[in-house]
Design a protein around this motif. Structure first.
Motif, mmCIF file in Angstrom:
data_model
loop_
_atom_site.group_PDB
_atom_site.id
_atom_site.type_symbol
_atom_site.label_atom_id
_atom_site.label_comp_id
_atom_site.label_asym_id
_atom_site.label_seq_id
_atom_site.Cartn_x
_atom_site.Cartn_y
_atom_site.Cartn_z
ATOM 1 N N GLY A 82 -10.929 23.772 3.948
ATOM 2 C CA GLY A 82 -10.199 24.961 3.525
ATOM 3 C C GLY A 82 -10.893 26.285 3.756
ATOM 4 O O GLY A 82 -10.277 27.337 3.659
ATOM 5 N N SER A 83 -12.204 26.242 4.057
ATOM 6 C CA SER A 83 -12.926 27.480 4.372
ATOM 7 C C SER A 83 -14.139 27.134 5.222
ATOM 8 O O SER A 83 -14.653 26.013 5.170
ATOM 9 C CB SER A 83 -13.378 28.207 3.095
ATOM 10 O OG SER A 83 -14.457 27.515 2.476
ATOM 11 N N LEU A 84 -14.591 28.116 5.997
ATOM 12 C CA LEU A 84 -15.779 27.915 6.834
ATOM 13 C C LEU A 84 -16.976 27.551 5.969
ATOM 14 O O LEU A 84 -17.742 26.645 6.302
ATOM 15 C CB LEU A 84 -16.065 29.180 7.648
ATOM 16 C CG LEU A 84 -17.311 29.158 8.535
ATOM 17 C CD1 LEU A 84 -17.277 27.997 9.521
ATOM 18 C CD2 LEU A 84 -17.468 30.490 9.266
ATOM 19 N N GLN A 140 -15.738 25.063 14.073
ATOM 20 C CA GLN A 140 -15.263 26.305 14.696
ATOM 21 C C GLN A 140 -13.744 26.289 14.839
ATOM 22 O O GLN A 140 -13.065 27.279 14.542
ATOM 23 C CB GLN A 140 -15.922 26.450 16.064
ATOM 24 C CG GLN A 140 -15.423 27.592 16.919
ATOM 25 C CD GLN A 140 -16.037 27.529 18.303
ATOM 26 O OE1 GLN A 140 -17.145 27.990 18.510
ATOM 27 N NE2 GLN A 140 -15.322 26.928 19.249
ATOM 28 N N GLY A 141 -13.196 25.169 15.264
ATOM 29 C CA GLY A 141 -11.750 25.040 15.427
ATOM 30 C C GLY A 141 -11.016 25.219 14.107
ATOM 31 O O GLY A 141 -9.985 25.904 14.041
ATOM 32 N N PHE A 142 -11.552 24.602 13.044
ATOM 33 C CA PHE A 142 -10.947 24.782 11.714
ATOM 34 C C PHE A 142 -10.912 26.265 11.350
ATOM 35 O O PHE A 142 -9.897 26.790 10.893
ATOM 36 C CB PHE A 142 -11.737 24.035 10.638
ATOM 37 C CG PHE A 142 -11.693 22.532 10.705
ATOM 38 C CD1 PHE A 142 -10.632 21.848 11.285
ATOM 39 C CD2 PHE A 142 -12.728 21.778 10.156
ATOM 40 C CE1 PHE A 142 -10.599 20.458 11.326
ATOM 41 C CE2 PHE A 142 -12.712 20.389 10.187
ATOM 42 C CZ PHE A 142 -11.648 19.728 10.772
ATOM 43 N N ALA A 143 -12.064 26.935 11.517
ATOM 44 C CA ALA A 143 -12.187 28.347 11.118
ATOM 45 C C ALA A 143 -11.279 29.245 11.954
ATOM 46 O O ALA A 143 -10.693 30.200 11.429
ATOM 47 C CB ALA A 143 -13.644 28.793 11.231
ATOM 48 N N MET A 144 -11.126 28.948 13.240
ATOM 49 C CA MET A 144 -10.254 29.760 14.103
ATOM 50 C C MET A 144 -8.793 29.576 13.714
ATOM 51 O O MET A 144 -8.036 30.548 13.653
ATOM 52 C CB MET A 144 -10.486 29.405 15.577
ATOM 53 C CG MET A 144 -11.822 29.894 16.101
ATOM 54 S SD MET A 144 -12.107 29.419 17.816
ATOM 55 C CE MET A 144 -12.103 31.020 18.584
ATOM 56 N N ARG A 145 -8.395 28.337 13.418
ATOM 57 C CA ARG A 145 -7.007 28.085 13.012
ATOM 58 C C ARG A 145 -6.675 28.785 11.688
ATOM 59 O O ARG A 145 -5.554 29.224 11.482
ATOM 60 C CB ARG A 145 -6.738 26.583 12.906
ATOM 61 C CG ARG A 145 -6.500 25.922 14.256
ATOM 62 C CD ARG A 145 -5.940 24.528 14.125
ATOM 63 N NE ARG A 145 -6.873 23.578 13.540
ATOM 64 C CZ ARG A 145 -7.846 22.966 14.208
ATOM 65 N NH1 ARG A 145 -8.030 23.224 15.492
ATOM 66 N NH2 ARG A 145 -8.634 22.110 13.613
ATOM 67 N N ARG A 146 -7.665 28.880 10.812
ATOM 68 C CA ARG A 146 -7.444 29.563 9.533
ATOM 69 C C ARG A 146 -7.538 31.079 9.669
ATOM 70 O O ARG A 146 -7.279 31.802 8.715
ATOM 71 C CB ARG A 146 -8.472 29.086 8.494
ATOM 72 C CG ARG A 146 -8.261 27.665 8.009
ATOM 73 C CD ARG A 146 -9.183 27.320 6.861
ATOM 74 N NE ARG A 146 -10.581 27.462 7.206
ATOM 75 C CZ ARG A 146 -11.416 26.438 7.469
ATOM 76 N NH1 ARG A 146 -10.975 25.199 7.411
ATOM 77 N NH2 ARG A 146 -12.658 26.667 7.778
#
Length: 197
Positions: A82-84, A140-146
């Protein structure tokens, strides 16, 4: 009744457990084929058939310990938190879990082999770095999508957190706390990853 001879996976586990015990009790210098054979209750010939050098035993031991630490590849265990910040804490905790399973003696032996600079150990280090990079690309992908970041991490930024934990484990010789990991994420990693270069 005589003991049955170990074979296959049972033999492999006996060899690797013996190697682990030798490293823990006597150090990597004592990891000889003769000592492993004696500890595993097998013959040197059996060890020679499977491994060419003690380094190969060490490499197999690290893979074995990694499988014990995780039920599958580390990258598959990483879920979007849910967050970086939370993703980074999760990655660092997983990596620390691996170090606890591998143990300080094996980690020290790995460092010794890396200092020798032979081709096999450098290939091993490169494989470790590539694995670390895959994990960080997922973060990184998670953080970019968020929408938390718009830039990609550099190669150095992707390898650095793992190298910090490697060195901290070797230098401190003790388990790192969750508080340490949170401090590492908050004071070092978050500022590094959220600053656009």
């Amino acid at each position: 009744m005589a003991n049955e001879r170990k074979r296959g996976e049972e033999l492999e586990i006996a060899i690797l457990e013996a190697a682990d015990e030798i490293i823990k009790m006597k150090g990597y210098w004592s990891l000889t084929f003769q000592n492993v054979a004696k500890q595993a209750k097998t013959s040197r010939t059996v060890i020679y058939r499977r491994y060419e050098t003690p380094f190969e035993i060490l490499h197999a031991l690290v893979k074995y310990k990694s499988k014990q630490a995780f039920d599958g590849p580390m990258i598959d265990l990483l879920k979007d938190k849910g967050s970086l910040r939370e993703d980074l804490i999760a990655v660092m905790e997983l990596f620390q879990q691996l170090f606890r399973k591998v143990g300080l003696g094996v980690l020290d032996a790995m460092l010794f082999e890396l200092r020798q600079g032979n081709e096999e150990s450098l290939l091993w280090l490169n494989q470790a770095h590539e694995s670390n990079i895959k994990v960080m690309k997922k973060v990184q992908g998670f953080a970019m999508r968020r929408g938390e970041i718009k830039h990609e991490f550099s190669r150095m930024q992707m390898i650095l957190p793992f190298n910090i934990l490697r060195m901290e484990n070797l230098m401190n010789g003790k388990k790192l706390t969750k508080e340490y990991i949170i401090q590492l994420v908050d004071e070092v990693l978050m500022p590094m990853y959220t600053k656009e270069t």
